[in-house]
Design an enzyme around this catalytic site. Structure first.
Site, mmCIF file in Angstrom:
data_model
loop_
_atom_site.group_PDB
_atom_site.id
_atom_site.type_symbol
_atom_site.label_atom_id
_atom_site.label_comp_id
_atom_site.label_asym_id
_atom_site.label_seq_id
_atom_site.Cartn_x
_atom_site.Cartn_y
_atom_site.Cartn_z
ATOM 1 N N LYS A 114 117.339 100.662 77.810
ATOM 2 C CA LYS A 114 118.703 100.844 77.320
ATOM 3 C C LYS A 114 119.739 99.976 78.046
ATOM 4 O O LYS A 114 120.733 99.567 77.445
ATOM 5 C CB LYS A 114 119.113 102.317 77.406
ATOM 6 C CG LYS A 114 118.410 103.220 76.411
ATOM 7 C CD LYS A 114 118.979 104.619 76.455
ATOM 8 C CE LYS A 114 118.353 105.510 75.401
ATOM 9 N NZ LYS A 114 118.967 106.856 75.362
ATOM 10 N N GLU A 167 132.240 98.734 72.491
ATOM 11 C CA GLU A 167 133.049 99.201 73.621
ATOM 12 C C GLU A 167 132.468 100.437 74.298
ATOM 13 O O GLU A 167 132.407 100.521 75.526
ATOM 14 C CB GLU A 167 134.477 99.489 73.144
ATOM 15 C CG GLU A 167 135.407 99.984 74.235
ATOM 16 C CD GLU A 167 136.796 100.307 73.705
ATOM 17 O OE1 GLU A 167 137.590 100.887 74.467
ATOM 18 O OE2 GLU A 167 137.079 99.997 72.532
ATOM 19 N N SER A 223 107.144 109.248 70.574
ATOM 20 C CA SER A 223 108.445 109.253 69.911
ATOM 21 C C SER A 223 108.397 110.018 68.591
ATOM 22 O O SER A 223 107.470 109.855 67.792
ATOM 23 C CB SER A 223 108.911 107.821 69.648
ATOM 24 O OG SER A 223 110.117 107.829 68.902
ATOM 25 N N THR A 276 114.930 102.911 73.591
ATOM 26 C CA THR A 276 114.792 104.072 74.456
ATOM 27 C C THR A 276 114.289 103.636 75.818
ATOM 28 O O THR A 276 114.159 102.441 76.111
ATOM 29 C CB THR A 276 113.884 105.142 73.804
ATOM 30 O OG1 THR A 276 113.949 106.347 74.576
ATOM 31 C CG2 THR A 276 112.445 104.677 73.667
ATOM 32 N N ASP A 336 124.077 107.820 70.966
ATOM 33 C CA ASP A 336 123.880 109.088 71.682
ATOM 34 C C ASP A 336 125.215 109.810 71.842
ATOM 35 O O ASP A 336 125.271 111.039 71.838
ATOM 36 C CB ASP A 336 123.280 108.827 73.068
ATOM 37 C CG ASP A 336 121.812 108.456 73.025
ATOM 38 O OD1 ASP A 336 121.135 108.842 72.054
ATOM 39 O OD2 ASP A 336 121.335 107.785 73.961
#
Length: 289
Positions: free
Chosen positions: A70, A82, A19, A66, A106
């Site tokens: 997720k 939402e 990462s 990650t 994201d």
């Protein structure tokens, strides 16, 4: 300096050793002079429930999520935003006084990549390659940006059908085969073409999703959410055909900055984050060369 008052942040995944988020996030924390630290934590799927309980109990104010957690983390949270609920994935958790709230930044990061290049999709058609987890965030982002319609190009439309069944769709969305006539029509009308597949990602940099560049609208903007390598074969082909392009670096920086803002109520130094990320990417590419 890490002290007993330092606020704890991090990212969980499996594996997590590669990462780049710690380098990027700690650069912004240092630039702001904040008393916080961001670390990478490897959590296996079997230990996810215990890990979330531990992070809550030890007072982590937030963390990123990650692969492969997720979706699996959603039932372990107290509340889900939402947008994250719509795509069925959480990449950011905020601990508000013991209450764990899930978000998906994201979506914000993807839209940041469009805004950086001044791309407006209001009332325009878009084409997305791939229908995996990343595509769901992109799909939600496109709807928020006002795309008029979205065509999803895949190898097997039947396998990808769940993406339109699971998500609340606000615009017409069709799923077609990559090499179909419907795909050619969509490419010809597209204002934006986005690759969400892993084709072309290091170390398999020769990969490329099938695109008939001769039928793609000459004015179409081409976006690859991959950030390693910085320029994929897909983007090189797009440039050679005269298209403006964007890689996945702004998306990664944007999603990280949005998360940091939620956790620390700060406006992160995106230049510091991007510089740190690009330095880490360069170092990573050298070790893989």
């Amino acid at each position: 300096m890490i002290t007993g008052t330092s606020k704890n942040l991090g990212v969980i995944g499996y594996p997590i050793i590669h990462s780049l988020s710690p380098a990027m996030q700690n650069s912004a924390i240092d630039a702001a002079g904040l008393d916080a630290v961001y670390i990478a934590m490897e959590v296996s799927p079997e230990e996810l429930t215990a890990a979330v309980k531990g992070l809550r109990a030890t007072g982590f104010i937030g963390w990123n999520v990650t692969i492969p957690h997720k979706t699996a983390i959603i039932p372990l949270l107290d509340e889900v935003d939402e947008n994250a609920r719509a795509i069925g994935a959480v990449n950011t958790v905020v601990n508000k006084g013991g209450k764990l709230i899930g978000y998906n930044t994201d979506i914000i990061g993807f839209c940041d990549g469009l805004h950086e290049k001044g791309v407006s999709l209001q009332g325009k058609p878009a084409v997305v390659l791939g229908a995996g987890g990343a595509a769901r965030a992109v799909l939600q982002g496109l709807m928020l940006e006002g795309a008029a319609s979205i065509t999803i190009g895949v190898r097997n439309p039947q396998k990808a059908a769940s993406i339109t069944k699971d998500m609340p769709l606000k615009v017409p969305v069709q799923i077609v085969e990559w090499d179909s006539e419907s795909m050619k029509t969509a490419l010809n009308e597209a204002a934006l073409l986005v690759n969400t597949t892993p084709l072309g990602m290091a170390p398999k940099t020769d990969g490329i999703p099938p695109v008939d560049w001769d039928v793609l609208s000459p004015s179409a903007f081409v976006y690859d959410i991959i950030y390693t390598p910085a320029e994929t074969r897909f983007l090189k082909e797009a440039k050679s055909h005269g298209h403006d392009t964007q890689n996945g670096v702004p998306m990664l920086v944007g999603q990280g900055a949005a998360a940091l803002s939620m956790w620390l109520d700060t406006n992160p130094d995106r230049t510091a984050m991007r510089n740190a990320l690009e330095a880490a990417l360069l170092a990573k590419e050298k070790t893989q060369a």
